[in-house]
Design a protein around this motif. Sequence first.
Motif, PDB file in Angstrom:
ATOM      1  N   ASP A 188       0.884  -1.190  -0.193  1.00 53.71           N
ATOM      2  CA  ASP A 188       0.141   0.134   0.005  1.00 53.71           C
ATOM      3  C   ASP A 188       1.030   1.170   0.029  1.00 53.71           C
ATOM      4  O   ASP A 188       1.635   1.382   0.973  1.00 53.71           O
ATOM      5  CB  ASP A 188      -0.890   0.153   1.167  1.00 53.71           C
ATOM      6  N   PRO A 189       0.945   1.992  -1.031  1.00 58.19           N
ATOM      7  CA  PRO A 189       1.772   3.127  -1.242  1.00 58.19           C
ATOM      8  C   PRO A 189       1.546   4.186   0.019  1.00 58.19           C
ATOM      9  O   PRO A 189       2.524   4.952   0.318  1.00 58.19           O
ATOM     10  CB  PRO A 189       1.733   3.745  -2.482  1.00 58.19           C
ATOM     11  N   ALA A 190       0.508   3.958   0.502  1.00 59.99           N
ATOM     12  CA  ALA A 190       0.320   5.113   1.667  1.00 59.99           C
ATOM     13  C   ALA A 190       0.804   4.550   3.113  1.00 59.99           C
ATOM     14  O   ALA A 190       0.920   5.341   3.941  1.00 59.99           O
ATOM     15  CB  ALA A 190      -1.061   5.258   1.829  1.00 59.99           C
ATOM     16  N   ASP A 191       1.040   3.348   3.061  1.00 65.67           N
ATOM     17  CA  ASP A 191       1.729   2.571   4.253  1.00 65.67           C
ATOM     18  C   ASP A 191       3.232   2.622   4.308  1.00 65.67           C
ATOM     19  O   ASP A 191       3.601   1.533   3.920  1.00 65.67           O
ATOM     20  CB  ASP A 191       1.009   1.376   4.589  1.00 65.67           C
ATOM     21  N   GLU A 192       4.146   3.570   4.624  1.00 67.96           N
ATOM     22  CA  GLU A 192       5.295   3.375   4.642  1.00 67.96           C
ATOM     23  C   GLU A 192       6.197   2.621   5.651  1.00 67.96           C
ATOM     24  O   GLU A 192       7.040   2.383   5.445  1.00 67.96           O
ATOM     25  CB  GLU A 192       6.010   5.071   4.673  1.00 67.96           C
ATOM     26  N   GLY A 193       5.240   2.391   6.662  1.00 69.40           N
ATOM     27  CA  GLY A 193       5.564   1.390   7.890  1.00 69.40           C
ATOM     28  C   GLY A 193       5.888   0.184   7.321  1.00 69.40           C
ATOM     29  O   GLY A 193       6.950  -0.478   7.761  1.00 69.40           O
ATOM     30  N   ASN A 194       5.092  -0.416   6.517  1.00 69.69           N
ATOM     31  CA  ASN A 194       4.979  -1.908   6.144  1.00 69.69           C
ATOM     32  C   ASN A 194       5.633  -1.695   4.738  1.00 69.69           C
ATOM     33  O   ASN A 194       4.662  -1.299   3.741  1.00 69.69           O
ATOM     34  CB  ASN A 194       3.816  -2.660   6.305  1.00 69.69           C
ATOM     35  N   ALA A 195       6.788  -2.028   4.308  1.00 71.19           N
ATOM     36  CA  ALA A 195       7.248  -1.914   2.815  1.00 71.19           C
ATOM     37  C   ALA A 195       6.425  -2.531   1.718  1.00 71.19           C
ATOM     38  O   ALA A 195       5.857  -2.138   0.657  1.00 71.19           O
ATOM     39  CB  ALA A 195       8.646  -2.131   2.629  1.00 71.19           C
ATOM     40  N   PHE A 196       6.514  -3.953   2.107  1.00 73.57           N
ATOM     41  CA  PHE A 196       5.758  -4.801   1.162  1.00 73.57           C
ATOM     42  C   PHE A 196       5.347  -6.148   1.661  1.00 73.57           C
ATOM     43  O   PHE A 196       6.083  -6.547   2.770  1.00 73.57           O
ATOM     44  CB  PHE A 196       6.570  -4.925  -0.075  1.00 73.57           C
ATOM     45  N   VAL A 197       4.477  -7.138   1.080  1.00 74.32           N
ATOM     46  CA  VAL A 197       4.162  -8.332   1.307  1.00 74.32           C
ATOM     47  C   VAL A 197       4.807  -9.213   0.185  1.00 74.32           C
ATOM     48  O   VAL A 197       4.455  -8.843  -0.982  1.00 74.32           O
ATOM     49  CB  VAL A 197       2.618  -8.564   1.794  1.00 74.32           C
ATOM     50  N   ARG A 198       5.522 -10.159   0.493  1.00 75.48           N
ATOM     51  CA  ARG A 198       6.172 -11.047  -0.512  1.00 75.48           C
ATOM     52  C   ARG A 198       5.246 -12.236  -0.376  1.00 75.48           C
ATOM     53  O   ARG A 198       4.945 -13.073   0.417  1.00 75.48           O
ATOM     54  CB  ARG A 198       7.467 -11.519  -0.067  1.00 75.48           C
ATOM     55  N   VAL A 199       4.614 -12.559  -1.869  1.00 79.50           N
ATOM     56  CA  VAL A 199       3.731 -13.569  -1.965  1.00 79.50           C
ATOM     57  C   VAL A 199       4.134 -14.544  -3.076  1.00 79.50           C
ATOM     58  O   VAL A 199       4.406 -13.903  -4.291  1.00 79.50           O
ATOM     59  CB  VAL A 199       2.191 -12.845  -2.238  1.00 79.50           C
ATOM     60  N   SER A 200       3.827 -15.785  -2.873  1.00 80.93           N
ATOM     61  CA  SER A 200       4.323 -16.726  -4.004  1.00 80.93           C
ATOM     62  C   SER A 200       3.287 -16.303  -5.301  1.00 80.93           C
ATOM     63  O   SER A 200       2.089 -16.208  -4.867  1.00 80.93           O
ATOM     64  CB  SER A 200       4.292 -18.187  -3.487  1.00 80.93           C
TER      65      SER A 200
END
Length: 112
Positions: A24-36
């Motif tokens: 979520d570009p608005a959530d700088e606290g959590n950069a990304f979630v890695r999904v297979s």
Amino acid sequence: MGVGVVNGLEAEYQPRGPMVYVRDPADEGNAFVRVSMARWSRFLASIKAGVFTPQQEGDEVTITIGDLANAGIVKCSPYLVTTRHTWDTFVKAVKGGEFDPVDAVADTRSDE
């Protein structure tokens, strides 16, 4: 290959994995979630079928889809936190096929 949604979640295909990074570009606290790619395909299918229900608390929506949180050197969260509006925008985009190109990449790579 990246696929984005204005005012919504973004997904980027990572061919080295293969995997998808969702953020979520608005959530700088959590950069990304890695999904297979397998989990990503099931996730999109469940949204299209109307059977995926994220955890909700007020306007906060938590989506637990990251099945590769501990893969690689950089650790990441298995879940994504966003707003109800962003989630609704994402669901509309998924149902409209905007994330199908990322899913199609998985299909072509599995044929190789």
